[in-house]
Scaffold this motif. Structure first.
Motif, PDB file in Angstrom:
ATOM      1  N   GLU A  93       0.848  -1.194   0.000  1.00 25.78           N
ATOM      2  CA  GLU A  93       0.000   0.000   0.000  1.00 25.78           C
ATOM      3  C   GLU A  93       0.882   1.241   0.000  1.00 25.78           C
ATOM      4  O   GLU A  93       1.920   1.279   0.667  1.00 25.78           O
ATOM      5  N   PRO A  94       0.479   2.268  -0.742  1.00 22.61           N
ATOM      6  CA  PRO A  94       1.291   3.499  -0.735  1.00 22.61           C
ATOM      7  C   PRO A  94       1.252   4.145   0.635  1.00 22.61           C
ATOM      8  O   PRO A  94       0.227   4.144   1.325  1.00 22.61           O
ATOM      9  N   LYS A  95       2.391   4.667   1.033  1.00 21.55           N
ATOM     10  CA  LYS A  95       2.488   5.287   2.348  1.00 21.55           C
ATOM     11  C   LYS A  95       2.099   6.758   2.258  1.00 21.55           C
ATOM     12  O   LYS A  95       2.430   7.442   1.292  1.00 21.55           O
ATOM     13  N   ALA A  96       1.410   7.214   3.285  1.00 21.77           N
ATOM     14  CA  ALA A  96       1.028   8.618   3.357  1.00 21.77           C
ATOM     15  C   ALA A  96       2.266   9.448   3.707  1.00 21.77           C
ATOM     16  O   ALA A  96       3.131   8.989   4.457  1.00 21.77           O
ATOM     17  N   PRO A  97       2.372  10.653   3.166  1.00 19.04           N
ATOM     18  CA  PRO A  97       3.540  11.482   3.497  1.00 19.04           C
ATOM     19  C   PRO A  97       3.525  11.857   4.978  1.00 19.04           C
ATOM     20  O   PRO A  97       2.474  12.050   5.583  1.00 19.04           O
ATOM     21  N   LYS A  98       4.715  11.911   5.530  1.00 16.21           N
ATOM     22  CA  LYS A  98       4.830  12.243   6.947  1.00 16.21           C
ATOM     23  C   LYS A  98       4.921  13.754   7.116  1.00 16.21           C
ATOM     24  O   LYS A  98       5.636  14.430   6.377  1.00 16.21           O
ATOM     25  N   ILE A  99       4.183  14.260   8.075  1.00 15.84           N
ATOM     26  CA  ILE A  99       4.246  15.679   8.431  1.00 15.84           C
ATOM     27  C   ILE A  99       4.824  15.748   9.838  1.00 15.84           C
ATOM     28  O   ILE A  99       4.394  15.015  10.731  1.00 15.84           O
ATOM     29  N   ALA A 100       5.792  16.597   9.997  1.00 12.03           N
ATOM     30  CA  ALA A 100       6.457  16.699  11.294  1.00 12.03           C
ATOM     31  C   ALA A 100       5.463  17.143  12.359  1.00 12.03           C
ATOM     32  O   ALA A 100       4.713  18.101  12.179  1.00 12.03           O
ATOM     33  N   ALA A 101       5.455  16.422  13.475  1.00  8.73           N
ATOM     34  CA  ALA A 101       4.576  16.770  14.581  1.00  8.73           C
ATOM     35  C   ALA A 101       5.237  17.874  15.403  1.00  8.73           C
ATOM     36  O   ALA A 101       6.422  17.827  15.698  1.00  8.73           O
ATOM     37  N   ARG A 102       4.476  18.875  15.733  1.00  9.17           N
ATOM     38  CA  ARG A 102       5.006  20.014  16.488  1.00  9.17           C
ATOM     39  C   ARG A 102       4.695  19.827  17.964  1.00  9.17           C
ATOM     40  O   ARG A 102       3.609  19.409  18.348  1.00  9.17           O
ATOM     41  N   ASP A 103       5.654  20.163  18.795  1.00  7.98           N
ATOM     42  CA  ASP A 103       5.432  20.155  20.232  1.00  7.98           C
ATOM     43  C   ASP A 103       4.632  21.410  20.594  1.00  7.98           C
ATOM     44  O   ASP A 103       4.660  22.414  19.897  1.00  7.98           O
ATOM     45  N   GLU A 104       3.936  21.330  21.699  1.00 13.49           N
ATOM     46  CA  GLU A 104       3.142  22.474  22.153  1.00 13.49           C
ATOM     47  C   GLU A 104       4.018  23.690  22.424  1.00 13.49           C
ATOM     48  O   GLU A 104       3.630  24.817  22.168  1.00 13.49           O
ATOM     49  N   GLY A 105       5.219  23.485  22.920  1.00 15.53           N
ATOM     50  CA  GLY A 105       6.095  24.598  23.253  1.00 15.53           C
ATOM     51  C   GLY A 105       6.651  25.315  22.025  1.00 15.53           C
ATOM     52  O   GLY A 105       6.975  26.494  22.073  1.00 15.53           O
ATOM     53  N   ASN A 106       6.752  24.637  20.911  1.00 17.57           N
ATOM     54  CA  ASN A 106       7.284  25.238  19.689  1.00 17.57           C
ATOM     55  C   ASN A 106       6.118  25.652  18.798  1.00 17.57           C
ATOM     56  O   ASN A 106       5.644  24.888  17.971  1.00 17.57           O
ATOM     57  N   ALA A 107       5.676  26.854  18.941  1.00 20.17           N
ATOM     58  CA  ALA A 107       4.500  27.315  18.211  1.00 20.17           C
ATOM     59  C   ALA A 107       4.807  27.577  16.740  1.00 20.17           C
ATOM     60  O   ALA A 107       3.968  27.358  15.880  1.00 20.17           O
ATOM     61  N   ARG A 108       6.008  28.028  16.441  1.00 17.53           N
ATOM     62  CA  ARG A 108       6.318  28.386  15.058  1.00 17.53           C
ATOM     63  C   ARG A 108       7.001  27.231  14.335  1.00 17.53           C
ATOM     64  O   ARG A 108       7.924  26.635  14.853  1.00 17.53           O
ATOM     65  N   PRO A 109       6.552  26.931  13.101  1.00 13.28           N
ATOM     66  CA  PRO A 109       7.222  25.883  12.334  1.00 13.28           C
ATOM     67  C   PRO A 109       8.572  26.377  11.808  1.00 13.28           C
ATOM     68  O   PRO A 109       8.774  27.577  11.611  1.00 13.28           O
ATOM     69  N   THR A 110       9.458  25.439  11.582  1.00 13.87           N
ATOM     70  CA  THR A 110      10.746  25.803  10.999  1.00 13.87           C
ATOM     71  C   THR A 110      10.553  26.061   9.512  1.00 13.87           C
ATOM     72  O   THR A 110       9.493  25.794   8.944  1.00 13.87           O
ATOM     73  N   LYS A 111      11.586  26.563   8.864  1.00 11.39           N
ATOM     74  CA  LYS A 111      11.510  26.837   7.432  1.00 11.39           C
ATOM     75  C   LYS A 111      11.234  25.541   6.650  1.00 11.39           C
ATOM     76  O   LYS A 111      10.437  25.522   5.715  1.00 11.39           O
ATOM     77  N   ARG A 112      11.874  24.465   7.073  1.00 15.65           N
ATOM     78  CA  ARG A 112      11.672  23.173   6.406  1.00 15.65           C
ATOM     79  C   ARG A 112      10.237  22.693   6.577  1.00 15.65           C
ATOM     80  O   ARG A 112       9.600  22.206   5.627  1.00 15.65           O
ATOM     81  N   ASP A 113       9.681  22.814   7.794  1.00 11.94           N
ATOM     82  CA  ASP A 113       8.298  22.428   8.049  1.00 11.94           C
ATOM     83  C   ASP A 113       7.342  23.250   7.196  1.00 11.94           C
ATOM     84  O   ASP A 113       6.364  22.728   6.654  1.00 11.94           O
ATOM     85  N   ARG A 114       7.615  24.512   7.078  1.00  9.27           N
ATOM     86  CA  ARG A 114       6.764  25.407   6.305  1.00  9.27           C
ATOM     87  C   ARG A 114       6.723  24.997   4.835  1.00  9.27           C
ATOM     88  O   ARG A 114       5.672  24.979   4.204  1.00  9.27           O
ATOM     89  N   ARG A 115       7.883  24.653   4.295  1.00 11.49           N
ATOM     90  CA  ARG A 115       7.944  24.224   2.891  1.00 11.49           C
ATOM     91  C   ARG A 115       7.177  22.923   2.676  1.00 11.49           C
ATOM     92  O   ARG A 115       6.492  22.760   1.669  1.00 11.49           O
ATOM     93  N   GLN A 116       7.278  21.990   3.619  1.00  9.03           N
ATOM     94  CA  GLN A 116       6.532  20.738   3.515  1.00  9.03           C
ATOM     95  C   GLN A 116       5.028  20.985   3.550  1.00  9.03           C
ATOM     96  O   GLN A 116       4.273  20.399   2.782  1.00  9.03           O
ATOM     97  N   MET A 117       4.594  21.867   4.429  1.00  7.14           N
ATOM     98  CA  MET A 117       3.160  22.173   4.509  1.00  7.14           C
ATOM     99  C   MET A 117       2.675  22.845   3.234  1.00  7.14           C
ATOM    100  O   MET A 117       1.588  22.553   2.734  1.00  7.14           O
TER     101      MET A 117
END
Length: 130
Positions: A93-117
Motif C-alpha cells: 500500500e502506498p504510504k502517506a507522506p509524513k508531516i512533522a509533529a510540532r510540540d506544544e512549546g514550539n509554536a512556530r514551524p521551521t523553514k523546512r516544516d513550512r515548505r513541507q506544509m
C-alpha cells in the motif's frame, strides 16, 4: 520409474535469492518459525524445498509470498536472483507522506516544516499519495 525432484536447503535458497543479507539471518528466520512452505511451518534451516514450492515469510513491514522457479547455483547479482522465483505478494500500500509533529512549546514551524506544509497544500489530499 519415478524421478525424484531435487531438494535444496531453505536457508541457503533464501540467502542466494537475496531475500536476506546473510545465511545466518536466513537460518534465524526459518528457525524462528517465520517461514511457511506450502502452508506448513518450517522449523529447521535445513528444511528441503524444491521447484514449485510456495514460501510465505515476513520481509520488512510486508509479507512476501513467492513460488520457487529454480534452484540457486550461487549468490549472484539481483537480476539473476529475480529469475529464481515468482513474486505472488500483493502490492504494498502506498504510504502517506509524513508531516512533522510540532510540540506544544514550539509554536512556530521551521523553514523546512513550512515548505513541507506548502507542498502538501498545493497538491491536495488525493495527490499526496503519488
Amino acid at each position: 520409474m519415478s524421478e525424484k525432484a531435487e531438494k535444496f536447503r531453505l536457508d541457503k535458497w533464501l540467502w542466494q535469492a537475496r531475500f536476506v543479507k546473510s545465511r545466518s539471518l536466513a537460518a534465524a528466520l526459518v528457525t524462528g518459525g517465520h517461514v511457511r512452505v506450502n502452508s506448513d511451518r518450517a522449523s529447521k534451516a535445513s528444511y528441503g524445498v524444491q521447484v514449485g514450492d510456495v514460501l510465505t515469510f515476513p520481509q520488512g513491514d510486508r509479507i512476501r509470498v513467492v513460488r520457487i522457479l529454480a534452484p540457486a547455483k550461487r549468490r549472484g547479482p539481483a537480476t539473476e536472483a529475480q529469475t529464481l522465483y515468482d513474486d505472488m505478494s500483493p502490492a504494498p500500500e502506498p504510504k502517506a507522506p509524513k508531516i512533522a509533529a510540532r510540540d506544544e512549546g514550539n509554536a512556530r514551524p521551521t523553514k523546512r516544516d513550512r515548505r513541507q506544509m506548502d507542498r502538501l497544500r498545493e497538491k491536495g489530499p488525493n495527490d499526496a499519495l503519488e
